[in-house]
Write an enzyme that holds these catalytic residues in place. Structure first.
Site, PDB file in Angstrom:
ATOM      1  N   TRP A   1       0.831  -1.216   0.000  1.00  0.00           N
ATOM      2  CA  TRP A   1       0.000   0.000   0.000  1.00  0.00           C
ATOM      3  C   TRP A   1       0.860   1.259   0.000  1.00  0.00           C
ATOM      4  CZ3 TRP A   1      -1.407   3.023   4.781  1.00  0.00           C
ATOM      5  CH2 TRP A   1      -0.486   2.817   5.816  1.00  0.00           C
ATOM      6  N   ASP A   2       2.176   1.080   0.255  1.00  0.00           N
ATOM      7  CA  ASP A   2       3.116   2.200   0.211  1.00  0.00           C
ATOM      8  C   ASP A   2       2.907   3.020  -1.066  1.00  0.00           C
ATOM      9  OD1 ASP A   2       4.048   0.031   1.790  1.00  0.00           O
ATOM     10  OD2 ASP A   2       6.087   0.807   1.769  1.00  0.00           O
TER      11      ASP A   2
ATOM     12  N   GLU B   1       0.622  -2.737  12.295  1.00  0.00           N
ATOM     13  CA  GLU B   1       0.757  -4.194  12.248  1.00  0.00           C
ATOM     14  C   GLU B   1       1.000  -4.810  13.624  1.00  0.00           C
ATOM     15  OE1 GLU B   1       3.699  -5.028   9.273  1.00  0.00           O
ATOM     16  OE2 GLU B   1       2.299  -4.586   7.654  1.00  0.00           O
TER      17      GLU B   1
ATOM     18  N   LYS C   1       2.814   0.070  16.026  1.00  0.00           N
ATOM     19  CA  LYS C   1       4.008   0.028  15.174  1.00  0.00           C
ATOM     20  C   LYS C   1       4.138   1.313  14.357  1.00  0.00           C
ATOM     21  CE  LYS C   1       6.147  -2.752  11.513  1.00  0.00           C
ATOM     22  NZ  LYS C   1       5.918  -3.714  10.424  1.00  0.00           N
ATOM     23  N   GLN C   2       3.009   1.761  13.816  1.00  0.00           N
ATOM     24  CA  GLN C   2       3.043   2.913  12.910  1.00  0.00           C
ATOM     25  C   GLN C   2       1.694   3.606  12.925  1.00  0.00           C
ATOM     26  OE1 GLN C   2       3.259  -0.467   9.998  1.00  0.00           O
ATOM     27  NE2 GLN C   2       2.857   1.212   8.579  1.00  0.00           N
TER      28      GLN C   2
HETATM   29  C1  BGC Z   1       5.025  -1.740   7.282  1.00  0.00           C
HETATM   30  C2  BGC Z   1       3.994  -1.768   6.182  1.00  0.00           C
HETATM   31  C3  BGC Z   1       4.685  -1.464   4.869  1.00  0.00           C
HETATM   32  C4  BGC Z   1       5.836  -2.419   4.627  1.00  0.00           C
HETATM   33  C5  BGC Z   1       6.617  -2.096   3.379  1.00  0.00           C
HETATM   34  C6  BGC Z   1       6.134  -2.708   6.952  1.00  0.00           C
HETATM   35  O1  BGC Z   1       7.109  -2.645   7.939  1.00  0.00           O
HETATM   36  O2  BGC Z   1       4.452  -2.082   8.515  1.00  0.00           O
HETATM   37  O3  BGC Z   1       3.001  -0.809   6.429  1.00  0.00           O
HETATM   38  O4  BGC Z   1       3.771  -1.560   3.838  1.00  0.00           O
HETATM   39  O5  BGC Z   1       6.714  -2.348   5.726  1.00  0.00           O
HETATM   40  O6  BGC Z   1       7.178  -0.819   3.470  1.00  0.00           O
END
Ligand code: BGC
Length: 784
Positions: A361-362, A488, A592-593
């Site tokens: 989704w980035d 996540e 996490k984010q």
């Molecule tokens: C993140 C995801 C991201 C992926 C690729 C993961 O560490 O939690 O949101 O899409 O990295 O960048």
């Protein structure tokens, strides 16, 4: 404060002046050149020493079985991994009797510069061999933004103080041996010898190798041609075998006499085209490049970038590091998407094999927002790739017992590549992210053809997914249960607010688009009843709120969970996922984010309509002490909302973290490839954060405010055929229409007409003062 910088701080370039072998893999990512179709890591011309050799073609991957200790229904059986294709960069050098290898002898001078305006990587070095012969080597490398199949190198060698025998071997090499992966799950599984030889050729100055991947059945063709220039005598020979094609050039040079080789490399791949067709394709690309000549390729590259910078540049006054970083970021985001042309934009672009070369989704939520306002053409291409993968996404939805399209969490070819349900496939929000990107692009460009031929189908199929994934309870409230949001460290949660709000706008956008294009909607099988059901679901979607503490919940029940024991978590136990079991992360309040915080940015109009600024500030303050930023996608989102809530100093620190992620290797994994989303996030932090830029429908709103360190910030936006320049100072903002029809924008809530008559300036109100929220111990962003 970031100290011991590896690269000189300059506004338009990234330069290293010493070669540190321990940092080689990192600099190979930083110096990577790409046009979105070809990616060449910044490996030294001679091939060794190297950190990770890397040449990639967007879409070329190999399949491998995904092993499960306990298999389950619907688990993807096959994984995809980007492969290192035939390396066309190599120019090995022999100086008298010794290989030019910087691990031996003495490196007198070394400099490599990534020139962000010319789009070339330049190198100059002076080296004394163990036997005492000194030579100068200069090279310039480019991956063409104008000729998609082409990369080229100009390589020059010159003895310094004695007559020297030099041999240059210009090669194409397939199946290079790669270093073993280091066990980090985010790195790539290096597939050994992924390419089966089909054809090799070396005739005169022309080389060609054709290979095919064993399981995915993709044919890869790479060809090279050379122009050799010297006043000395030369002899040449060429040869090839299955995996190597080589042109050897020998000369004896006097001090000051130069031998220069200009190598043009053409690349092609296909899952369908025959061997002769592929050979012809790369030969034709070489012919076209020869027609331009080296100087022509260099000039075209410059013109392409001049045009880009005129539309996209961001100027930062008051922080030179951020100035450099944002241009570096824009350059790499452009490189990742410019010529991807109906292929994915992977999380690492084409700068390394991290995350197996997968796109997430980035792309839609970090990269495409930047490109929408700077290089919109690339956005349409990236979304057409998603549309082309609809058959796989529909099959996946059917397999999961759902309707519409279930887009993969991670992929190269469009099929699900995640072997992990909780922090993978359950992140259904990717569907809404794609829909959001399609709506953003359409609104920002007014491209109605795209809406009809691409966006509509994406919107309809994703709306169908949400309608079948969610359900109405007996009060009629719509819930989406058992999904994973952006964070996540919480998985399989009910009513994730980000997911629900994004699904809501996906459902509404689908219904609106069907109303605008009734015939096309009918062709897709949409009737009034179906679109009414979408509106109904959207309007009754549940948004969990904890009345007691007065905050929106990340998901239903989140704020009731036990808090993570941050006090007992040591600095070296981050990222948490490498030190603690997921089960424990999942059941505690630890993030996490950005998740709810991201929702406040991406679904800002819902929050504006449903709550006041204090609520937004309270939400931000609640989630800050729980957010550990174990993903590089987080800092930029926190920067945007920190700026929105008046925490400009904090926003500045987060913006710097996003900006310096790779230049300062903050996560110690830049070696695997650049963090393209975080680079894009640099632009988001500046333009959406300090610029306060938001799109609402087809108009733009600005609430600019600068951190103390910036004396001025200026940026340009492409919007519905216009080019708008916004310049922000501490006390005022100036809007100038550089091209296009007049438009009305909003400055801190007040409408403002901008037309060709010249700049309009407005004062900036002071932000509300609020206490700065805390972060978890050890996870405060570095204070600049
Ligand atoms: C993140 C995801 C991201 C992926 C690729 C993961 O560490 O939690 O949101 O899409 O990295 O960048």
């Amino acid at each position: 404060m970031i100290t011991n910088r590896t690269y000189a701080v300059e506004p338009w370039s990234v330069r290293e002046t010493a070669l540190n072998l321990d940092l080689l893999a990192q600099s190979e990512s930083v110096f990577a050149l790409s046009n979105g179709h070809i990616g060449w890591r910044g490996n030294l011309d001679e091939g060794e020493p190297h950190g990770l050799p890397g040449s990639y073609l967007n879409g070329v991957y190999e399949l491998h079985p995904l092993p499960y200790a306990e298999a389950g229904y619907g688990y993807p059986e096959s994984g995809q991994t980007v492969i290192n294709v035939t390396n066309g960069k190599l120019l090995r050098l022999l100086v008298d009797d010794e290989p030019f290898d910087l691990r031996y002898g003495r490196l007198v001078k070394h400099e490599r510069t990534l020139d962000l305006r010319r789009g070339v990587l330049e190198r100059t070095c002076e080296w004394t061999s163990p036997a005492g012969t000194t030579v100068r080597v200069r090279s310039t490398r480019l991956v063409s933004l104008t000729q998609r199949a082409i990369a080229a190198v100009s390589y020059e060698v010159e003895p310094v103080d004695s007559r020297t025998r030099v041999v240059i071997q210009s090669e194409l090499v397939a199946n290079e041996s790669l270093p073993d992966p280091d066990g980090d799950p985010r790195a790539s599984r290096a597939l050994r010898s992924p390419l089966e030889p089909e054809e090799d050729m070396a005739v005169g100055s022309r080389l060609r190798l054709l290979h095919r991947t064993r399981r995915s059945g993709l044919r890869v063709a790479v060809a090279a041609d050379h122009v050799v220039d010297t006043s000395g005598e030369i002899t040449t020979s060429s040869e090839s075998n299955e995996d190597v094609a080589r042109l050897t050039i020998t000369s004896v040079l006097e001090p000051g006499q130069r031998l220069r080789v200009r190598k043009t490399v053409a690349h092609g791949w296909s899952g369908a085209r025959s061997r002769p067709a592929m050979s012809d394709q790369v030969e034709a690309a070489l012919a076209a490049a020869a027609h331009s000549g080296w100087d022509g390729l260099v000039a075209e590259q410059r013109a392409y970038l001049d045009d880009f910078w005129a539309r996209a540049d961001v100027e930062v006054h008051g922080d030179e590091e951020i100035q450099q970083a944002v241009r570096f970021a824009l350059f790499h985001v452009l490189q990742a998407g410019a010529r991807a042309e109906q292929r994915a934009v992977p999380a690492k672009g084409l700068t390394g094999s991290g995350y197996d070369g997968h796109a997430f989704w980035d792309t839609e939520m970090f990269v495409l927002p930047v490109l929408t306002y700077t290089e919109p053409r690339a956005v349409a291409e990236a979304l057409r790739w998603r549309r082309d993968t609809l058959p796989a996404a529909r099959d996946r939805a059917t397999q999961l017992g759902l309707r519409g399209a279930a887009f993969p969490w991670r992929t190269i070819d469009g099929s699900e590549g995640s072997a992990y349900w909780p922090a993978g496939t359950a992140a259904f929000h990717v569907a809404a992210d794609i829909a959001h990107a399609a709506v953003r692009y359409t609104a920002a460009t007014g491209d109605t053809d795209f809406e009809r031929d691409t966006a509509l189908e994406l919107l309809v199929e994703t709306a169908r997914l949400w309608r079948s994934l969610g359900h109405h309870d007996h009060h009629g409230v719509f819930h989406i249960d058992g999904v994973t949001g952006p964070d996540e460290y919480s998985a399989i949660a009910d009513d994730n607010t980000y997911t629900n709000l994004m699904a809501r706008s996906n459902l509404l956008a689908a219904a609106d688009a069907c109303e605008r294009h009734p015939d096309d909607a009918a062709r897709l099988g949409v009737d009034d009843e179906e679109s009414a059901a979408w509106r109904d679901a959207a309007e009754s979607v549940h948004i969990p709120y904890n009345e007691e503490i007065g905050v929106h919940e990340q998901h239903a029940g989140f704020t009731r969970h036990q808090r993570w024991d941050f006090a007992r978590t040591a600095a070296d136990q981050y990222p948490l996922m490498l030190h603690f079991p997921y089960f424990d992360l999942y059941r505690k309040q630890v993030i996490k984010q950005s998740d709810l915080v991201l929702a406040m940015y991406t679904c800002g109009s819902w929050f504006d309509a449903h709550c006041d600024e204090d609520q937004i500030a309270r939400n931000f303050a609640y989630y800050e002490p729980l957010t550990v930023r174990d993903s590089s996608l987080s800092a930029c989102c926190q920067a945007v909302v920190a700026a929105q809530t008046g925490h400009l100093r904090l926003a500045y620190d987060y913006a710097a973290e996003a900006a310096l992620m790779d230049l300062a290797d903050l996560e110690h994994n830049t070696r695997d490839g650049l963090h393209i989303a975080s680079l894009a996030g640099t632009w988001l932090a500046l333009v959406a954060g300090f610029g306060g830029t938001r799109r609402e429908g087809d108009s733009l709103r600005f609430t600019p405010r600068l951190p103390e360190k910036f004396s001025r910030l200026a940026f340009r936006l492409q919007f519905r055929g216009r080019c708008l320049r916004v310049e922000v100072r501490a006390d005022r903002a100036t809007y100038t229409l550089l091209a296009g029809e007049p438009l009305t924008i909003h400055h801190h809530g007040t409408p403002l007409a901008v037309n060709g008559d010249g700049p309009v300036t407005r004062t900036i109100p002071a932000p509300e003062r609020r206490p700065t929220p805390e972060q978890p111990p050890h996870r405060r962003p570095n204070a600049r």
